[in-house]
Design a protein around this motif. Structure first.
Motif, PDB file in Angstrom:
ATOM      1  N   LYS A   1       0.909  -1.206   0.119  1.00  0.00           N
ATOM      2  CA  LYS A   1       0.027  -0.100  -0.197  1.00  0.00           C
ATOM      3  C   LYS A   1       0.975   1.422   0.058  1.00  0.00           C
ATOM      4  N   ARG A   2       2.113   1.144   0.807  1.00  0.00           N
ATOM      5  CA  ARG A   2       2.773   2.438   0.865  1.00  0.00           C
ATOM      6  C   ARG A   2       3.374   2.567  -0.670  1.00  0.00           C
ATOM      7  N   GLN A   3       3.820   1.592  -1.224  1.00  0.00           N
ATOM      8  CA  GLN A   3       4.593   1.567  -2.505  1.00  0.00           C
ATOM      9  C   GLN A   3       3.444   2.416  -3.443  1.00  0.00           C
ATOM     10  N   ARG A   4       2.345   1.786  -3.311  1.00  0.00           N
ATOM     11  CA  ARG A   4       1.121   2.097  -4.438  1.00  0.00           C
ATOM     12  C   ARG A   4       0.969   3.914  -4.095  1.00  0.00           C
ATOM     13  N   HIS A   5       1.037   4.255  -2.933  1.00  0.00           N
ATOM     14  CA  HIS A   5       0.679   5.622  -2.611  1.00  0.00           C
ATOM     15  C   HIS A   5       1.907   6.460  -3.119  1.00  0.00           C
ATOM     16  N   LEU A   6       3.055   5.914  -2.798  1.00  0.00           N
ATOM     17  CA  LEU A   6       4.294   6.846  -3.394  1.00  0.00           C
ATOM     18  C   LEU A   6       4.215   7.080  -4.601  1.00  0.00           C
ATOM     19  N   LEU A   7       3.858   5.695  -5.358  1.00  0.00           N
ATOM     20  CA  LEU A   7       3.886   5.938  -7.036  1.00  0.00           C
ATOM     21  C   LEU A   7       2.742   7.218  -7.183  1.00  0.00           C
TER      22      LEU A   7
END
Length: 50
Positions: free
Chosen positions: A35-41
């Motif tokens: 989830k963090r990676q998705r939000h970062l992108l």
């Protein structure tokens, strides 16, 4: 027979509303990392008007 009743009682009284961990605490770490990676992108991409 008593063992079955004791085990089901312990499962039923495992958490009270005051001691139940929050939903964030129950998530698996790899799901949180995804989830963090998705939000970062999403935050790093350019806005649609630029």
């Amino acid at each position: 027979m008593f063992d079955i009743y004791a085990r089901s009682f312990l499962e039923a009284t495992r958490f009270t509303p005051n001691t139940r961990p929050g939903s964030k605490a129950q998530e698996r770490p790899e799901v949180t990392a995804q989830k963090r990676q998705r939000h970062l992108l999403l935050w790093q991409r350019r806005p649609y008007w630029a």
